[in-house]
Design a protein around this motif. Structure first.
Motif, mmCIF file in Angstrom:
data_model
loop_
_atom_site.group_PDB
_atom_site.id
_atom_site.type_symbol
_atom_site.label_atom_id
_atom_site.label_comp_id
_atom_site.label_asym_id
_atom_site.label_seq_id
_atom_site.Cartn_x
_atom_site.Cartn_y
_atom_site.Cartn_z
ATOM 1 N N ASP A 1 4.973 -5.421 2.719
ATOM 2 C CA ASP A 1 5.671 -4.157 2.439
ATOM 3 C C ASP A 1 4.795 -2.948 2.755
ATOM 4 O O ASP A 1 4.500 -2.113 1.877
ATOM 5 C CB ASP A 1 6.111 -4.101 0.963
ATOM 6 N N PRO A 2 4.365 -2.792 3.988
ATOM 7 C CA PRO A 2 3.443 -1.707 4.332
ATOM 8 C C PRO A 2 4.142 -0.358 4.428
ATOM 9 O O PRO A 2 5.362 -0.282 4.602
ATOM 10 C CB PRO A 2 2.913 -2.138 5.702
ATOM 11 N N PRO A 3 3.360 0.725 4.342
ATOM 12 C CA PRO A 3 3.905 2.074 4.584
ATOM 13 C C PRO A 3 4.057 2.294 6.086
ATOM 14 O O PRO A 3 3.807 1.395 6.900
ATOM 15 C CB PRO A 3 2.827 2.984 3.993
ATOM 16 N N LEU B 1 -11.566 1.296 -8.805
ATOM 17 C CA LEU B 1 -12.016 1.886 -7.549
ATOM 18 C C LEU B 1 -10.813 2.236 -6.679
ATOM 19 O O LEU B 1 -9.745 1.656 -6.805
ATOM 20 C CB LEU B 1 -12.903 0.909 -6.776
ATOM 21 N N ASN B 2 -11.022 3.184 -5.775
ATOM 22 C CA ASN B 2 -10.048 3.455 -4.735
ATOM 23 C C ASN B 2 -9.853 2.180 -3.913
ATOM 24 O O ASN B 2 -10.792 1.412 -3.700
ATOM 25 C CB ASN B 2 -10.567 4.594 -3.857
ATOM 26 N N LEU B 3 -8.625 1.945 -3.442
ATOM 27 C CA LEU B 3 -8.313 0.728 -2.704
ATOM 28 C C LEU B 3 -9.235 0.534 -1.497
ATOM 29 O O LEU B 3 -9.766 -0.565 -1.271
ATOM 30 C CB LEU B 3 -6.849 0.766 -2.248
ATOM 31 N N VAL C 1 -6.585 -10.874 -0.995
ATOM 32 C CA VAL C 1 -5.349 -10.122 -1.241
ATOM 33 C C VAL C 1 -5.642 -8.902 -2.113
ATOM 34 O O VAL C 1 -6.070 -9.045 -3.264
ATOM 35 C CB VAL C 1 -4.284 -11.015 -1.906
ATOM 36 N N PHE C 2 -5.397 -7.717 -1.559
ATOM 37 C CA PHE C 2 -5.586 -6.461 -2.282
ATOM 38 C C PHE C 2 -4.220 -5.896 -2.666
ATOM 39 O O PHE C 2 -3.256 -6.009 -1.914
ATOM 40 C CB PHE C 2 -6.339 -5.447 -1.419
ATOM 41 N N GLY C 3 -4.170 -5.250 -3.841
ATOM 42 C CA GLY C 3 -2.905 -4.717 -4.342
ATOM 43 C C GLY C 3 -2.730 -3.234 -4.102
ATOM 44 O O GLY C 3 -3.432 -2.614 -3.297
ATOM 45 N N ARG C 4 -1.831 -2.645 -4.840
ATOM 46 C CA ARG C 4 -1.461 -1.242 -4.683
ATOM 47 C C ARG C 4 -2.557 -0.312 -5.206
ATOM 48 O O ARG C 4 -3.360 -0.706 -6.057
ATOM 49 C CB ARG C 4 -0.156 -0.973 -5.449
ATOM 50 N N GLU C 5 -2.522 0.933 -4.744
ATOM 51 C CA GLU C 5 -3.513 1.908 -5.182
ATOM 52 C C GLU C 5 -3.413 2.213 -6.671
ATOM 53 O O GLU C 5 -4.432 2.428 -7.331
ATOM 54 C CB GLU C 5 -3.348 3.225 -4.404
ATOM 55 N N ASP C 6 -2.200 2.227 -7.216
ATOM 56 C CA ASP C 6 -2.040 2.670 -8.608
ATOM 57 C C ASP C 6 -2.079 1.524 -9.617
ATOM 58 O O ASP C 6 -2.775 1.597 -10.626
ATOM 59 C CB ASP C 6 -0.735 3.471 -8.767
ATOM 60 N N ALA D 1 0.846 -1.203 0.000
ATOM 61 C CA ALA D 1 0.000 0.000 0.000
ATOM 62 C C ALA D 1 0.876 1.245 0.000
ATOM 63 O O ALA D 1 1.888 1.309 0.696
ATOM 64 C CB ALA D 1 -0.915 -0.011 1.214
ATOM 65 N N GLN D 2 0.470 2.233 -0.753
ATOM 66 C CA GLN D 2 1.267 3.450 -0.878
ATOM 67 C C GLN D 2 0.944 4.478 0.197
ATOM 68 O O GLN D 2 1.784 5.300 0.542
ATOM 69 C CB GLN D 2 1.040 4.074 -2.269
ATOM 70 N N THR D 3 -0.271 4.460 0.702
ATOM 71 C CA THR D 3 -0.671 5.427 1.728
ATOM 72 C C THR D 3 -1.229 4.688 2.936
ATOM 73 O O THR D 3 -2.007 3.739 2.811
ATOM 74 C CB THR D 3 -1.741 6.400 1.197
#
Length: 293
Positions: A62-64, A171-173, A140-145, A37-39
């Motif tokens: 690999d979390p923020p 959609l937004n994550l 399992v959810f992926g990255r925002e972009d 996740a990026q944010t």
């Protein structure tokens, strides 16, 4: 957040126990994983959605930064007390090796010629199927972009995608996770805060009294005799679709009873108004009949 907590889910001690767990609504709900996740705010939003719909086990790849002063805790609501601080930091390999994995993606392939993102299920379809899966499961959810890469998807067991506009399906994550967890809530919670509306429906004797009172109201109104049966059927269909509560049905009963009594008392003085109304209804009926023909 608990780092390096890659403990394998415990296996059942006997086939009978596994079978019971597969059919029991009280078995462990699926874990939820977020990859890179990026944010931190989106991680907090997902944790809150998990809390809303009964999911508890959050895995982070690999979390923020998820420190107490990060956006994650601001977005997590009550999940800041348990789900978020108890999240495990793991690897995608760990998830693939220890769980039946479901990859969430907005982009799918159209047919089996390209099978990395095909076949796929919607969250509603997935909900029914996962209820019969006797294995630890992880969403399992992926990255925002960019979401999950093809290489990552190749490691996972099945694909899930949310139906959305063809013009803009991404959609937004946090939104995607919330929708998915809502659709899968039957895997995590046995009851919700909403009352059982079927129990609240008025008893049939009360509903039938309502129909009888409506018939008396039509008679007191001097509704044309030839129209009363049809009007009664229309009213019955309306009430049948509405499923009124006991209070609603009794309130209508009282209104029709008082209206009938009022019409009986002032019947002679109301004849002119009734005749005028009948004339207008006849004209309207004739217009509607012409339109149907």
């Amino acid at each position: 957040m608990t780092e390096g907590s890659e403990t394998e889910p415990q296996d059942g001690s006997a086939d009978a126990d596994d079978s019971a767990a597969a059919s029991s609504p009280s078995r462990e709900p699926p874990a939820v994983a977020v990859v890179d996740a990026q944010t931190s705010g989106n991680v907090g939003t997902i944790a809150r959605a998990m809390k809303n719909f009964g999911f508890e086990d959050l895995k982070l790849v690999d979390p923020p930064d998820l420190s107490r002063d990060s956006e994650a805790y601001g977005f997590a609501g009550q999940a800041r007390e348990d789900i978020l601080p108890n999240a495990d930091e793991v690897t995608l390999d760990h998830l693939a090796e220890n769980y039946h994995t479901v990859a969430l993606t907005a982009t799918t392939n159209e047919d089996s010629r390209k099978h990395v993102r095909f076949p796929f299920s919607t969250p509603a379809e997935l909900s029914e199927r996962l209820a019969t899966v006797d294995a630890p499961t992880c969403l399992v959810f992926g990255r925002e972009d960019v979401g999950l890469t093809n290489e990552e998807l190749a490691q996972l067991d099945e694909i899930c995608a949310i139906p959305a506009s063809e013009e803009y399906p991404v959609l937004n994550l946090g939104q995607a996770a919330t929708i998915t967890l809502y659709e899968l809530r039957n895997l995590a919670i046995e009851a919700n805060q909403l009352p059982d509306v079927e129990v609240e429906r008025a008893d049939e004797p009360v509903v039938e009294r309502l129909h009888d009172q409506f018939a008396e109201f039509l008679e007191a109104l001097d509704h044309p005799v030839e129209k009363r049966a049809k009007t009664g059927r229309l009213f019955r269909r309306l009430v049948g679709r509405a499923h009124p509560t006991e209070r609603e049905a009794r309130t209508l009963l009282g209104i029709f009873r008082r209206a009938s009594a009022h019409l009986d008392f002032y019947g002679d003085d109301a004849d002119a108004a009734v005749e005028d109304t009948d004339a207008k209804e006849s004209a309207a009926d004739a217009t509607a009949s012409d339109a149907e023909n």
